[in-house]
Design an enzyme around this catalytic site. Sequence first.
Site, PDB file in Angstrom:
ATOM      1  N   GLU A   1       5.997  -1.151 -17.594  1.00  0.00           N
ATOM      2  CA  GLU A   1       4.723  -0.550 -18.011  1.00  0.00           C
ATOM      3  C   GLU A   1       4.854   0.889 -18.495  1.00  0.00           C
ATOM      4  O   GLU A   1       4.007   1.387 -19.226  1.00  0.00           O
ATOM      5  CB  GLU A   1       3.694  -0.626 -16.873  1.00  0.00           C
ATOM      6  CG  GLU A   1       3.998   0.273 -15.689  1.00  0.00           C
ATOM      7  CD  GLU A   1       2.889   0.246 -14.637  1.00  0.00           C
ATOM      8  OE1 GLU A   1       2.515  -0.846 -14.191  1.00  0.00           O
ATOM      9  OE2 GLU A   1       2.415   1.345 -14.274  1.00  0.00           O
TER      10      GLU A   1
ATOM     11  N   ILE B   1      -4.587  -0.898   1.495  1.00  0.00           N
ATOM     12  CA  ILE B   1      -5.270  -1.727   0.486  1.00  0.00           C
ATOM     13  C   ILE B   1      -5.345  -3.189   0.927  1.00  0.00           C
ATOM     14  O   ILE B   1      -6.400  -3.824   0.861  1.00  0.00           O
ATOM     15  CB  ILE B   1      -4.562  -1.603  -0.881  1.00  0.00           C
ATOM     16  CG1 ILE B   1      -4.654  -0.157  -1.377  1.00  0.00           C
ATOM     17  CG2 ILE B   1      -5.177  -2.554  -1.898  1.00  0.00           C
ATOM     18  CD1 ILE B   1      -3.747   0.173  -2.553  1.00  0.00           C
TER      19      ILE B   1
ATOM     20  N   THR C   1      -1.628  -6.188  -7.943  1.00  0.00           N
ATOM     21  CA  THR C   1      -2.163  -4.850  -8.258  1.00  0.00           C
ATOM     22  C   THR C   1      -1.303  -3.790  -7.572  1.00  0.00           C
ATOM     23  O   THR C   1      -1.742  -2.668  -7.386  1.00  0.00           O
ATOM     24  CB  THR C   1      -3.637  -4.702  -7.795  1.00  0.00           C
ATOM     25  OG1 THR C   1      -3.710  -5.021  -6.403  1.00  0.00           O
ATOM     26  CG2 THR C   1      -4.577  -5.572  -8.582  1.00  0.00           C
ATOM     27  N   SER C   2      -0.068  -4.163  -7.191  1.00  0.00           N
ATOM     28  CA  SER C   2       0.757  -3.211  -6.438  1.00  0.00           C
ATOM     29  C   SER C   2       1.758  -2.487  -7.342  1.00  0.00           C
ATOM     30  O   SER C   2       1.495  -1.366  -7.777  1.00  0.00           O
ATOM     31  CB  SER C   2       1.455  -3.931  -5.299  1.00  0.00           C
ATOM     32  OG  SER C   2       2.101  -2.978  -4.491  1.00  0.00           O
ATOM     33  N   ARG C   3       2.888  -3.111  -7.625  1.00  0.00           N
ATOM     34  CA  ARG C   3       3.876  -2.530  -8.542  1.00  0.00           C
ATOM     35  C   ARG C   3       4.527  -3.661  -9.323  1.00  0.00           C
ATOM     36  O   ARG C   3       4.837  -4.722  -8.755  1.00  0.00           O
ATOM     37  CB  ARG C   3       4.963  -1.750  -7.783  1.00  0.00           C
ATOM     38  CG  ARG C   3       4.560  -0.375  -7.317  1.00  0.00           C
ATOM     39  CD  ARG C   3       4.339   0.624  -8.445  1.00  0.00           C
ATOM     40  NE  ARG C   3       3.936   1.932  -7.984  1.00  0.00           N
ATOM     41  CZ  ARG C   3       2.678   2.358  -7.791  1.00  0.00           C
ATOM     42  NH1 ARG C   3       1.673   1.542  -8.047  1.00  0.00           N
ATOM     43  NH2 ARG C   3       2.431   3.583  -7.374  1.00  0.00           N
TER      44      ARG C   3
ATOM     45  N   HIS D   1      -2.902  -0.873 -15.285  1.00  0.00           N
ATOM     46  CA  HIS D   1      -2.830  -0.021 -14.088  1.00  0.00           C
ATOM     47  C   HIS D   1      -4.137   0.752 -13.890  1.00  0.00           C
ATOM     48  O   HIS D   1      -4.144   1.984 -13.814  1.00  0.00           O
ATOM     49  CB  HIS D   1      -1.638   0.946 -14.202  1.00  0.00           C
ATOM     50  CG  HIS D   1      -1.078   1.316 -12.855  1.00  0.00           C
ATOM     51  ND1 HIS D   1       0.267   1.331 -12.580  1.00  0.00           N
ATOM     52  CD2 HIS D   1      -1.688   1.692 -11.699  1.00  0.00           C
ATOM     53  CE1 HIS D   1       0.463   1.711 -11.321  1.00  0.00           C
ATOM     54  NE2 HIS D   1      -0.708   1.931 -10.767  1.00  0.00           N
ATOM     55  N   GLN D   2      -5.221   0.000 -13.823  1.00  0.00           N
ATOM     56  CA  GLN D   2      -6.532   0.641 -13.701  1.00  0.00           C
ATOM     57  C   GLN D   2      -7.206   0.369 -12.361  1.00  0.00           C
ATOM     58  O   GLN D   2      -8.351   0.769 -12.146  1.00  0.00           O
ATOM     59  CB  GLN D   2      -7.461   0.194 -14.840  1.00  0.00           C
ATOM     60  CG  GLN D   2      -7.949  -1.241 -14.733  1.00  0.00           C
ATOM     61  CD  GLN D   2      -9.011  -1.592 -15.754  1.00  0.00           C
ATOM     62  OE1 GLN D   2      -8.697  -1.930 -16.881  1.00  0.00           O
ATOM     63  NE2 GLN D   2     -10.282  -1.531 -15.369  1.00  0.00           N
ATOM     64  N   ALA D   3      -6.485  -0.297 -11.441  1.00  0.00           N
ATOM     65  CA  ALA D   3      -7.137  -0.667 -10.181  1.00  0.00           C
ATOM     66  C   ALA D   3      -7.658   0.560  -9.433  1.00  0.00           C
ATOM     67  O   ALA D   3      -8.689   0.504  -8.774  1.00  0.00           O
ATOM     68  CB  ALA D   3      -6.170  -1.469  -9.305  1.00  0.00           C
ATOM     69  N   PHE D   4      -6.960   1.664  -9.544  1.00  0.00           N
ATOM     70  CA  PHE D   4      -7.366   2.882  -8.820  1.00  0.00           C
ATOM     71  C   PHE D   4      -8.525   3.605  -9.499  1.00  0.00           C
ATOM     72  O   PHE D   4      -9.083   4.544  -8.926  1.00  0.00           O
ATOM     73  CB  PHE D   4      -6.178   3.868  -8.763  1.00  0.00           C
ATOM     74  CG  PHE D   4      -5.903   4.525 -10.092  1.00  0.00           C
ATOM     75  CD1 PHE D   4      -5.247   3.852 -11.097  1.00  0.00           C
ATOM     76  CD2 PHE D   4      -6.362   5.815 -10.351  1.00  0.00           C
ATOM     77  CE1 PHE D   4      -5.029   4.441 -12.331  1.00  0.00           C
ATOM     78  CE2 PHE D   4      -6.145   6.412 -11.585  1.00  0.00           C
ATOM     79  CZ  PHE D   4      -5.475   5.724 -12.580  1.00  0.00           C
TER      80      PHE D   4
ATOM     81  N   ASP E   1      -2.108  -6.016 -12.826  1.00  0.00           N
ATOM     82  CA  ASP E   1      -2.569  -4.667 -13.171  1.00  0.00           C
ATOM     83  C   ASP E   1      -1.364  -3.748 -13.338  1.00  0.00           C
ATOM     84  O   ASP E   1      -1.514  -2.585 -13.706  1.00  0.00           O
ATOM     85  CB  ASP E   1      -3.483  -4.147 -12.050  1.00  0.00           C
ATOM     86  CG  ASP E   1      -4.065  -2.785 -12.378  1.00  0.00           C
ATOM     87  OD1 ASP E   1      -4.674  -2.647 -13.460  1.00  0.00           O
ATOM     88  OD2 ASP E   1      -3.923  -1.848 -11.564  1.00  0.00           O
TER      89      ASP E   1
HETATM   90  P1  NAD Z   1       0.431   1.097   2.559  1.00  0.00           P
HETATM   91  O1  NAD Z   1       1.698   1.858   2.727  1.00  0.00           O
HETATM   92  O2  NAD Z   1      -0.776   1.523   3.306  1.00  0.00           O
HETATM   93  O3  NAD Z   1       0.689  -0.447   2.883  1.00  0.00           O
HETATM   94  C1  NAD Z   1       1.832  -1.149   2.485  1.00  0.00           C
HETATM   95  C2  NAD Z   1       2.067  -2.274   3.475  1.00  0.00           C
HETATM   96  O4  NAD Z   1       3.169  -3.047   3.000  1.00  0.00           O
HETATM   97  C3  NAD Z   1       2.447  -1.777   4.883  1.00  0.00           C
HETATM   98  O5  NAD Z   1       1.650  -2.411   5.849  1.00  0.00           O
HETATM   99  C4  NAD Z   1       3.920  -2.153   5.015  1.00  0.00           C
HETATM  100  O6  NAD Z   1       4.297  -2.476   6.352  1.00  0.00           O
HETATM  101  C5  NAD Z   1       3.988  -3.376   4.106  1.00  0.00           C
HETATM  102  N1  NAD Z   1       5.351  -3.667   3.680  1.00  0.00           N
HETATM  103  C6  NAD Z   1       6.357  -2.809   3.389  1.00  0.00           C
HETATM  104  N2  NAD Z   1       7.466  -3.481   3.056  1.00  0.00           N
HETATM  105  C7  NAD Z   1       7.153  -4.796   3.148  1.00  0.00           C
HETATM  106  C8  NAD Z   1       7.893  -5.991   2.939  1.00  0.00           C
HETATM  107  N3  NAD Z   1       9.178  -5.955   2.592  1.00  0.00           N
HETATM  108  N4  NAD Z   1       7.258  -7.154   3.114  1.00  0.00           N
HETATM  109  C9  NAD Z   1       5.951  -7.188   3.505  1.00  0.00           C
HETATM  110  N5  NAD Z   1       5.202  -6.105   3.712  1.00  0.00           N
HETATM  111  C10 NAD Z   1       5.802  -4.919   3.535  1.00  0.00           C
HETATM  112  O7  NAD Z   1       0.154   1.106   0.986  1.00  0.00           O
HETATM  113  P2  NAD Z   1      -1.234   0.843   0.250  1.00  0.00           P
HETATM  114  O8  NAD Z   1      -1.987   2.127   0.135  1.00  0.00           O
HETATM  115  O9  NAD Z   1      -1.914  -0.332   0.851  1.00  0.00           O
HETATM  116  O10 NAD Z   1      -0.725   0.497  -1.214  1.00  0.00           O
HETATM  117  C11 NAD Z   1       0.062  -0.656  -1.449  1.00  0.00           C
HETATM  118  C12 NAD Z   1       0.693  -0.527  -2.820  1.00  0.00           C
HETATM  119  O11 NAD Z   1      -0.325  -0.599  -3.819  1.00  0.00           O
HETATM  120  C13 NAD Z   1       1.359   0.838  -3.048  1.00  0.00           C
HETATM  121  O12 NAD Z   1       2.706   0.826  -2.611  1.00  0.00           O
HETATM  122  C14 NAD Z   1       1.254   1.029  -4.531  1.00  0.00           C
HETATM  123  O13 NAD Z   1       2.459   0.598  -5.103  1.00  0.00           O
HETATM  124  C15 NAD Z   1       0.116   0.097  -4.959  1.00  0.00           C
HETATM  125  N6  NAD Z   1      -1.039   0.796  -5.546  1.00  0.00           N
HETATM  126  C16 NAD Z   1      -1.472   0.400  -6.774  1.00  0.00           C
HETATM  127  C17 NAD Z   1      -2.573   1.015  -7.347  1.00  0.00           C
HETATM  128  C18 NAD Z   1      -3.115   0.592  -8.692  1.00  0.00           C
HETATM  129  O14 NAD Z   1      -3.901   1.329  -9.290  1.00  0.00           O
HETATM  130  N7  NAD Z   1      -2.745  -0.569  -9.196  1.00  0.00           N
HETATM  131  C19 NAD Z   1      -3.224   2.055  -6.654  1.00  0.00           C
HETATM  132  C20 NAD Z   1      -2.757   2.417  -5.403  1.00  0.00           C
HETATM  133  C21 NAD Z   1      -1.660   1.784  -4.841  1.00  0.00           C
END
Ligand code: NAD
Length: 333
Positions: A264, A156, A233-235, A296-299, A259
Amino acid sequence: MKVSFFSTQPYDIKFFNECNEKFNFDLEYFEPNLDEHTVNIIEEGTDAICVFVNDKLNEGVIKKLKKRGIKYIALRNAGFNNVDLEAAKKYEIKVCRVPAYSPQAVAEHTLAMLLTLNRKTHKAYNRVREQNFSLNGLLGTNIYTKTVGVIGTGNIGRVFCKTIKALGTNVIAYDLYPNEELKKEGFQYVTLEELLKQSDIISLHCPLTPETHHLINKQTISLMKNGVYLINTSRGGLINTLDIIDGLKSKKIGALGIDVYEQEDKLFFRDLSETIIKDDKIQLLLSFPNVLVTAHQAFFTEEALTQIALVTLDNLRQLSNSNSIDNKAAELV
Ligand code: NAD
């Protein structure tokens, strides 16, 4: 293959039923989240469960799953911070996920949150409906030439880097494992401290792990520029909510788009419009004019839901055929 779904929403049923025409599994849908109580609704003869981001798979739940004969846990999402993988290993339950279904969906929503906060389109929408055509209070800035810090450049984060770069921004990134392709394309990696100090806009795209829990806290916020925009938009657990509230009060944080939210699981994916919400932190956040919360609607795009259903059912097909999955990133245990 009989699969029980938890935290099911109408759109899950629609997309999974459509996709299941190819697989012909026996799918059963339950609305509640999975926890130590609801685990008991799983019927005898069920092979797998399919869960989502707010289902709690701690050791207690996994032990009960084992007792009920569950062989596979299929996450219909990417992040797996809610699953005790050690316990799954101990009870010999295979765990799979959908590592990348549509990074564009999440990256585009991140951009939408940023642009909304900056140009205040959410306020303008309500204002003109009341026949108030004044511009006072809607002033934004150009995103063009601003420095955008991207934390986490996986699936992402990489798409977001390229998307936001297209607006003429200066993108800097931080990741434990810098991406060679991005580097070749001219994206610059910096230390976390440099990123926090230099960015006008910060976007979080790393997973929630013990190392990243409360990555955004009093100390890291103090390094940021005054008026910084922060988008998550991560966690939810990446941000210490009380510290970000202090940051908003002191105006260190100029705008916050979330998000995802630490607590949540008690709120999102439900209509609570008739409920008194007892979580004071979210109520406070919702009261700030420069905070945008989405649930949590980004996806949540058609393409992503189609891909999620397809990959989830195919993961289960592969596991039941050969106890492994071709795409190793999908196989967690
Ligand atoms: P990914 O595993 O492809 O990428 C995560 C990146 O974070 C990797 O490059 C990793 O090296 C890096 N990372 C790990 N630990 C780290 C740290 N301590 N410091 C810096 N970087 C670090 O994951 P992704 O598919 O890009 O998704 C990222 C996050 O987005 C997921 O973990 C998930 O929690 C979240 N997500 C949210 C939604 C949503 O609807 N809001 C949807 C999908 C994913």
